[in-house]
Design a protein around this motif. Structure first.
Motif, PDB file in Angstrom:
ATOM      1  N   VAL A 619       0.869  -1.173   0.000  1.00 13.10           N
ATOM      2  CA  VAL A 619       0.000   0.000   0.000  1.00 13.10           C
ATOM      3  C   VAL A 619       0.906   1.223   0.000  1.00 13.10           C
ATOM      4  CG1 VAL A 619      -0.186  -0.043   2.531  1.00 13.10           C
ATOM      5  CG2 VAL A 619      -1.866   1.220   1.176  1.00 13.10           C
ATOM      6  N   GLN A 620       0.555   2.204  -0.787  1.00 12.05           N
ATOM      7  CA  GLN A 620       1.373   3.402  -0.833  1.00 12.05           C
ATOM      8  C   GLN A 620       0.527   4.606  -1.219  1.00 12.05           C
ATOM      9  OE1 GLN A 620       4.298   3.474  -4.180  1.00 12.05           O
ATOM     10  NE2 GLN A 620       3.435   1.494  -4.736  1.00 12.05           N
ATOM     11  N   GLN A 621       1.000   5.750  -0.816  1.00 13.47           N
ATOM     12  CA  GLN A 621       0.399   7.010  -1.231  1.00 13.47           C
ATOM     13  C   GLN A 621       1.389   7.728  -2.147  1.00 13.47           C
ATOM     14  OE1 GLN A 621      -0.656   8.567   2.798  1.00 13.47           O
ATOM     15  NE2 GLN A 621      -2.660   8.883   1.868  1.00 13.47           N
ATOM     16  N   GLY A 622       0.844   8.444  -3.090  1.00 11.33           N
ATOM     17  CA  GLY A 622       1.688   9.181  -4.014  1.00 11.33           C
ATOM     18  C   GLY A 622       1.026  10.481  -4.398  1.00 11.33           C
ATOM     19  N   PHE A 623       1.746  11.271  -5.128  1.00  7.40           N
ATOM     20  CA  PHE A 623       1.201  12.553  -5.560  1.00  7.40           C
ATOM     21  C   PHE A 623       1.855  12.960  -6.868  1.00  7.40           C
ATOM     22  CE2 PHE A 623       5.186  13.873  -4.023  1.00  7.40           C
ATOM     23  CZ  PHE A 623       5.447  15.146  -4.516  1.00  7.40           C
ATOM     24  N   ARG A 624       1.232  13.911  -7.531  1.00  6.74           N
ATOM     25  CA  ARG A 624       1.756  14.453  -8.780  1.00  6.74           C
ATOM     26  C   ARG A 624       1.580  15.956  -8.765  1.00  6.74           C
ATOM     27  NH1 ARG A 624       0.019  15.534 -14.248  1.00  6.74           N
ATOM     28  NH2 ARG A 624      -2.151  15.073 -13.777  1.00  6.74           N
ATOM     29  N   ASN A 625       2.683  16.673  -8.885  1.00  7.72           N
ATOM     30  CA  ASN A 625       2.597  18.122  -8.974  1.00  7.72           C
ATOM     31  C   ASN A 625       2.040  18.534 -10.328  1.00  7.72           C
ATOM     32  OD1 ASN A 625       3.595  18.997  -6.443  1.00  7.72           O
ATOM     33  ND2 ASN A 625       5.692  18.608  -7.096  1.00  7.72           N
ATOM     34  N   PRO A 626       1.293  19.632 -10.391  1.00  4.04           N
ATOM     35  CA  PRO A 626       0.897  20.172 -11.689  1.00  4.04           C
ATOM     36  C   PRO A 626       2.131  20.435 -12.547  1.00  4.04           C
ATOM     37  CG  PRO A 626      -0.322  21.247  -9.932  1.00  4.04           C
ATOM     38  CD  PRO A 626       0.729  20.403  -9.266  1.00  4.04           C
ATOM     39  N   THR A 627       2.007  20.200 -13.842  1.00  9.45           N
ATOM     40  CA  THR A 627       3.134  20.360 -14.754  1.00  9.45           C
ATOM     41  C   THR A 627       3.382  21.830 -15.065  1.00  9.45           C
ATOM     42  OG1 THR A 627       1.776  20.277 -16.743  1.00  9.45           O
ATOM     43  CG2 THR A 627       2.493  18.167 -15.812  1.00  9.45           C
ATOM     44  N   THR A 628       4.469  22.071 -15.801  1.00 12.05           N
ATOM     45  CA  THR A 628       4.772  23.443 -16.218  1.00 12.05           C
ATOM     46  C   THR A 628       3.619  24.033 -17.025  1.00 12.05           C
ATOM     47  OG1 THR A 628       5.911  22.576 -18.177  1.00 12.05           O
ATOM     48  CG2 THR A 628       7.255  23.027 -16.234  1.00 12.05           C
ATOM     49  N   GLN A 629       2.977  23.218 -17.856  1.00 11.92           N
ATOM     50  CA  GLN A 629       1.856  23.725 -18.651  1.00 11.92           C
ATOM     51  C   GLN A 629       0.612  23.918 -17.796  1.00 11.92           C
ATOM     52  OE1 GLN A 629       1.144  21.885 -22.426  1.00 11.92           O
ATOM     53  NE2 GLN A 629       3.312  21.746 -22.942  1.00 11.92           N
ATOM     54  N   ASP A 630       0.370  23.007 -16.845  1.00 12.73           N
ATOM     55  CA  ASP A 630      -0.757  23.210 -15.922  1.00 12.73           C
ATOM     56  C   ASP A 630      -0.665  24.562 -15.230  1.00 12.73           C
ATOM     57  OD1 ASP A 630      -1.557  20.636 -16.529  1.00 12.73           O
ATOM     58  OD2 ASP A 630      -0.695  19.760 -14.720  1.00 12.73           O
ATOM     59  N   LEU A 631       0.560  25.022 -15.010  1.00  6.81           N
ATOM     60  CA  LEU A 631       0.771  26.244 -14.235  1.00  6.81           C
ATOM     61  C   LEU A 631       0.908  27.483 -15.108  1.00  6.81           C
ATOM     62  CD1 LEU A 631       3.374  24.827 -11.673  1.00  6.81           C
ATOM     63  CD2 LEU A 631       0.968  25.331 -11.223  1.00  6.81           C
ATOM     64  N   PHE A 632       1.658  27.401 -16.207  1.00  7.71           N
ATOM     65  CA  PHE A 632       2.070  28.627 -16.891  1.00  7.71           C
ATOM     66  C   PHE A 632       1.749  28.681 -18.381  1.00  7.71           C
ATOM     67  CE2 PHE A 632       4.916  28.642 -13.166  1.00  7.71           C
ATOM     68  CZ  PHE A 632       4.653  29.927 -12.693  1.00  7.71           C
ATOM     69  N   ILE A 633       0.955  27.734 -18.882  1.00 13.64           N
ATOM     70  CA  ILE A 633       0.655  27.811 -20.307  1.00 13.64           C
ATOM     71  C   ILE A 633      -0.233  29.023 -20.595  1.00 13.64           C
ATOM     72  CG2 ILE A 633      -1.457  26.398 -20.291  1.00 13.64           C
ATOM     73  CD1 ILE A 633      -0.352  25.092 -22.892  1.00 13.64           C
ATOM     74  N   GLY A 634      -0.064  29.575 -21.778  1.00 16.28           N
ATOM     75  CA  GLY A 634      -0.924  30.640 -22.279  1.00 16.28           C
ATOM     76  C   GLY A 634      -0.953  30.519 -23.787  1.00 16.28           C
ATOM     77  N   LEU A 635      -1.851  29.687 -24.317  1.00 15.62           N
ATOM     78  CA  LEU A 635      -1.783  29.295 -25.719  1.00 15.62           C
ATOM     79  C   LEU A 635      -3.168  29.260 -26.333  1.00 15.62           C
ATOM     80  CD1 LEU A 635      -0.179  28.061 -28.147  1.00 15.62           C
ATOM     81  CD2 LEU A 635      -0.641  25.818 -27.129  1.00 15.62           C
ATOM     82  N   ASN A 636      -3.330  29.919 -27.458  1.00 22.14           N
ATOM     83  CA  ASN A 636      -4.555  29.810 -28.236  1.00 22.14           C
ATOM     84  C   ASN A 636      -4.429  28.589 -29.136  1.00 22.14           C
ATOM     85  OD1 ASN A 636      -6.753  30.014 -29.945  1.00 22.14           O
ATOM     86  ND2 ASN A 636      -6.548  32.217 -30.257  1.00 22.14           N
ATOM     87  N   ALA A 637      -5.166  27.525 -28.807  1.00 25.87           N
ATOM     88  CA  ALA A 637      -5.079  26.285 -29.571  1.00 25.87           C
ATOM     89  C   ALA A 637      -6.146  26.203 -30.648  1.00 25.87           C
ATOM     90  CB  ALA A 637      -5.205  25.085 -28.631  1.00 25.87           C
ATOM     91  N   GLY A 638      -6.868  27.284 -30.886  1.00 19.92           N
ATOM     92  CA  GLY A 638      -7.879  27.293 -31.928  1.00 19.92           C
ATOM     93  C   GLY A 638      -9.243  26.939 -31.395  1.00 19.92           C
ATOM     94  N   ARG A 639      -9.411  25.712 -30.957  1.00 16.50           N
ATOM     95  CA  ARG A 639     -10.688  25.284 -30.395  1.00 16.50           C
ATOM     96  C   ARG A 639     -10.890  25.842 -28.992  1.00 16.50           C
ATOM     97  NH1 ARG A 639     -13.035  21.163 -33.358  1.00 16.50           N
ATOM     98  NH2 ARG A 639     -11.673  20.083 -34.840  1.00 16.50           N
ATOM     99  N   ALA A 640      -9.792  26.143 -28.321  1.00 15.32           N
ATOM    100  CA  ALA A 640      -9.868  26.694 -26.968  1.00 15.32           C
ATOM    101  C   ALA A 640      -8.579  27.440 -26.672  1.00 15.32           C
ATOM    102  CB  ALA A 640     -10.094  25.575 -25.945  1.00 15.32           C
ATOM    103  N   ILE A 641      -8.673  28.365 -25.723  1.00 13.64           N
ATOM    104  CA  ILE A 641      -7.499  29.093 -25.252  1.00 13.64           C
ATOM    105  C   ILE A 641      -7.082  28.463 -23.934  1.00 13.64           C
ATOM    106  CG2 ILE A 641      -6.615  31.318 -24.463  1.00 13.64           C
ATOM    107  CD1 ILE A 641      -8.807  32.549 -26.343  1.00 13.64           C
ATOM    108  N   LEU A 642      -5.837  27.995 -23.870  1.00 13.59           N
ATOM    109  CA  LEU A 642      -5.339  27.283 -22.704  1.00 13.59           C
ATOM    110  C   LEU A 642      -4.650  28.260 -21.766  1.00 13.59           C
ATOM    111  CD1 LEU A 642      -5.815  25.180 -24.965  1.00 13.59           C
ATOM    112  CD2 LEU A 642      -3.739  24.010 -24.227  1.00 13.59           C
TER     113      LEU A 642
END
Length: 916
Positions: A619-642
């Protein structure tokens, strides 16, 4: 300076001299030579390996008598005593009856038999690499139980375990000689595009499931470890050449090439170097799906057609024909109209390429197991990455440079990983801006509307055309003079667009992001083994985001942040070594979030008079930090702005949008400026708008994702049959994913006034947020694998994997889990390494159940598929060569594992490997 250091180390190396020489030959019970067998002086790390003919020469300063241990994957180890200088020995290795005897390191960060691993682990060694039927060792990994590979491109295969798969697979880690192979800006591993040559691989281990307790935040859903050959143990020059062809319904038959060379030499028992080079080229899998997923059955005759692999037709607008000419509402009506797009094949060439180089210096100053290593790796390639859009990755480069100090009890390493996006670009924005360079949106839609209205009213002809014919003529007129693929004008415009890093006018993305990483580990077992085995370690990482504002909100300069962690592991064997207890805990801290403890406890019990059964529970517990994109992306992907959700990122993303005529009349301005914060604080949920009852929604900022993982397993060796089965159950808290929201360009969502008018007028923008699920997510599954010797010495294996997840969609309708994994998978293999002298073969079969694919590019069903791979090989010892003829997907049934990707066809090849 580097040259001077090299010369100094070389002079130190040649100063050493050997006093004892041992010559020998290693063969199996049939008298067949065993190449690449390890020959090591017991109690030291001094040794060598056998060549293609099984011969070896060991020179050492050790004075006889001393003992040699000879090992090779797939064989039982044997020891022999050396009593004199210049002694000649012959060693016969017996074939091991089970892969469970193989040694793994990943599960506990210390060597142990796979049979005794406290958690599930898969291993792929030299024998498996030699016998793989896939076109590459990396592709052969998909035959392991519990392992999924999604094919994004000929040169980009994404490995995953235990669900929640995507091509941007941030839940799965890949380590190459201890270095995280993740592309720092993209946040995921590009398969083996810039990884390791197959000549350099000594072993691969895969840990399915959470491993945060020892490996930190990135080890959330599994880890792949690639371990290279040490130049002290694997010397000489080896090479391979593969050629053949790819075959796909959409692309036809095209040539395929793969070449690699490795050189390694130990100048003494103190100094050794090695270098590798490999090159792969072929036609990528063409993506040709023109289905409109939002309007099934629609064709370009539909005014608002939006084909899946047609780009540029995402640009649309609502044309109110009655309002344009002052007619009563309902006379001509209105319609959503999209611009005419371009096929993906018009926007990129499908030349897939991978070039990998690496160089290492290994120095043992005391001629023992203390070693200093410098390793530099550079990979460059062309591939296709499917995220929010389809990205043409061109001349992408990833560099890694490592300096490591280690012996059998510790290591200290530091490395830097940096990427350069080269000439990569977004194919969707390439199409959008090629269209706009030729004719702006306002002009195009104006011409369309004027022509449609005239055709419907019979202006100039007196003939009032039906609606469908009026739409066809309107598009024909608006498209007059449109740039045609294949013409010099089109190519010049495309080249200009894909070299422009402003997505308002171009399509190129710029990324020179890097991270610096240091980690260390010390195993105190040699000091504390009488009580228990103790291990400690830690790591530090600094990110430096540098995309010049094209991906991240770093328009004012690079963004830096860091994280660190430390761990402790205790291990104790009891009851005559029949019970092994392992406990570990790790603390990690990211500068944006509170620290997190990741504990793991496992119990392994060995049963049976012959100690050939064991049961493991963990049994173990784990975690995942938000990625660089989760935190600092700013991108117009056409269908949506991230827009990433780091607190100071919300105000970095500032965009100006044109309003509709109705919106301009309301606001008195032709444009509206929106700050990224609005996506989290001033938006409507998509599901409520679709239901006709718009509801304002505030999206919480993203937090680390947490997992609690339970696993139970059983392993057994019964005669010539090995069994390995396991089951797992995971619960997730703060599950990280994306939600799409609608941001009104004026008004405050929920004001029941201006914001509703914005919705009505189409003055809204789709934004994609990064957040956590308020509802619990659970996943569970099981694997069972059987390996056996049958019909004499034939190798047979079969395994089955079950995977499922649960999520209360009603509690969060806009949340997307992206599980993307079939419920059922079956894999089987059959082969023989020596069917007759020097001849072997292997066959692999895989069946995947149908499943639903959900990702930012597109959602949809994946039909079930079956794949058959096969190879035959023939060794020619006099030439130190192995020839192989093989193919993957030899039945020729094209398939796909994700919606929108190229359809995977067949690869047929012949290879020649020298001194493998």
């Amino acid at each position: 300076m580097r040259t001077g250091l090299f010369l100094l180390m070389f002079l130190l190396a040649v100063g050493a001299y050997a006093q004892t020489t041992v010559r020998g030959n290693v063969s199996d019970e049939n008298g067949v030579p065993v190449p690449a067998a390890n020959v090591v002086i017991v109690g030291t790390t001094v040794g060598t390996t056998s060549d293609f003919d099984g011969n070896f020469v060991l020179e050492t300063s050790e004075v006889p008598p001393f003992e040699l241990q000879i090992t090779s994957v797939g064989y039982s180890s044997t020891n022999i005593t050396i009593t004199a200088n210049n002694q000649n020995v012959s060693i016969t290795l017996s074939e091991s009856q089970t892969y469970l005897d193989e040694v793994v390191i990943s599960a506990s960060r210390t060597p142990e038999r796979l049979f005794e691993s406290p958690v599930s682990v898969e291993r792929f060694g030299l024998k498996e690499i030699k016998n793989t039927s896939a076109e590459s060792f990396y592709g052969g990994l998909q035959n392991l139980k519990g392992v999924d590979i999604n094919t994004n491109s000929l040169t980009f295969q994404s490995i995953n375990t235990r669900g929640f798969a995507s091509f941007a697979n941030t839940r799965f880690m890949q380590l190459v000689d201890g270095m995280d192979n993740t592309a720092p800006g993209l946040n995921f591993v590009l398969g083996n595009l810039v990884g390791m040559s197959e000549l350099e691989v000594q072993s691969i281990e895969i840990l399915p499931g959470a491993s945060s307790a020892l490996y930190g935040a990135g080890a959330f859903n599994g880890i792949l470890f690639m371990n290279s050959k040490n130049p002290f143990d694997f010397q000489g020059i080896s090479a391979y050449f593969k050629t053949g062809f790819t075959q796909q319904d959409a692309a036809g038959t095209n040539p395929y090439y793969d070449f690699g060379i490795r050189a390694a030499h130990a100048f003494s028992d103190k100094f050794a170097i090695k270098a590798n080079f490999s090159y792969l080229s072929g036609e990528d899998w063409h993506a040709v799906n023109e289905e409109d997923l939002n309007n099934p059955g629609a064709t370009r005759a539909d005014p608002n057609y939006d084909g899946l692999n047609i780009y540029g037709d995402e640009v649309n607008t609502l044309l109110n024909f009655d309002q344009a000419v002052g007619l009563p509402s309902g006379t001509l009506g209105s319609a959503l109209v999209s611009r005419t797009g371009y096929a993906e094949s018009d926007l990129l060439n499908y030349n897939a390429q991978s070039v990998k180089t690496d160089f290492s210096i290994h120095y043992r100053p005391f001629a023992n197991d203390f070693e200093i290593i410098y390793n530099g790796r550079v990979g460059r390639g062309n591939t296709i990455y499917q995220g929010a859009n389809r990205y043409a990755i061109r001349d992408f480069t990833l560099q890694q440079h490592r300096l490591e100090f280690r012996n059998k009890n510790f290591f200290v390493r530091g490395y830097i990983t940096s990427e350069n996006s080269g000439n990569s670009y977004d194919t969707r924005f390439a199409a959008i801006n090629v269209n706009r360079r030729w004719k702006g949106d306002v002009e195009w839609f104006t011409e369309y509307a004027e022509t449609f209205i005239g055709a419907r009213l019979g202006v100039g002809t007196g003939i009032q055309l039906p609606e469908d014919q009026a739409h066809a003529i309107a598009r024909q007129v608006a498209d007059q003079g449109r740039l045609v693929p294949g013409t010099p004008e089109f190519q010049r415009t495309l080249n200009s667009v894909i070299s422009d890093g402003d997505f308002n006018t171009g399509a190129k993305f710029i990324d020179k992001t890097k991270f610096r990483h240091a980690d260390a580990n010390y195993n105190f077992s040699h000091l504390t083994s009488d009580v228990m085995d103790v291990m400690i370690g830690g790591s530090f990482r600094e990110y430096e985001l540098n995309s010049a504002g094209t991906i991240f909100t770093d328009i004012d300069g690079p963004i830096k942040y860091n994280e660190y962690g430390a761990y402790l592991q205790l291990q104790k064997e009891l009851l005559d070594d029949r019970l092994k207890l392992t406990g570990s805990v790790r603390y990690d801290k990211n500068e944006f979030f509170d620290g997190f403890f990741s504990p793991r406890l496992s119990v392994l019990g060995t049963l049976g008079q012959d100690r050939n059964h064991n049961i493991r529970v963990s049994v173990q517990q784990g975690f995942r930090n938000p990625t660089t994109q989760d935190l600092f992306i700013g991108l117009n992907a056409g269908r949506a702005i991230l827009v990433g959700s780091a607190p100071d990122n919300l105000d970095r993303d500032v965009r100006t949008f044109e309003l509709t005529p109705a919106g301009q009349a309301i606001t008195g301005s032709p444009t509206s400026t929106i700050v990224g914060r609005a996506a989290y604080e001033n938006a409507f949920s998509v599901s409520s708008v679709q239901a006709g009852a718009p509801q304002a929604i505030e999206t919480p900022l993203v937090q680390p994702e947490e997992i609690t993982a339970f696993e139970v397993g059983y392993r057994a060796q019964i005669g010539r049959v090995a069994i390995d089965l396991s089951g797992y159950y995971n619960t997730y808290d703060n599950f990280i994913s994306n939600t799409n929201v609608l941001v009104p360009l004026y008004g405050q969502a929920g004001d029941n006034a201006l914001s509703l008018l914005a919705l009505q007028n189409g003055d809204v923008e789709v934004y994609q947020n990064y957040t956590n699920s308020p509802a619990d997510v659970e996943s569970y599954g099981a694997t069972i694998g059987v390996e056996a010797k049958v019909l004499g010495d034939f190798d047979f294996g079969i395994n089955y994997t079950y995977a499922e997840f649960e999520f209360d969609q009603a509690s969060f309708p806009d949340f997307r889990t992206q599980f993307n994994t079939p419920n059922h998978k079956v894999k089987a293999s059959f082969g023989h390494t020596q069917l007759f002298k020097n001849f072997g073969f292997n066959i692999n079969y895989r069946w995947s159940d149908a499943y639903e694919w959900q990702n930012t590019f597109a959602d949809g069903p994946i039909p079930s598929f079956s794949v058959l791979d096969a190879q035959v090989n023939y060794a020619v010892p006099s030439f130190k060569s192995v020839f192989k003829l093989g193919g993957s997907n030899i039945l020729g049934e094209d398939y796909f594992s994700a919606v929108g990707t190229g359809i995977v066809g067949s690869i047929f090849y012949v290879s020649w490997t020298v001194n493998p």
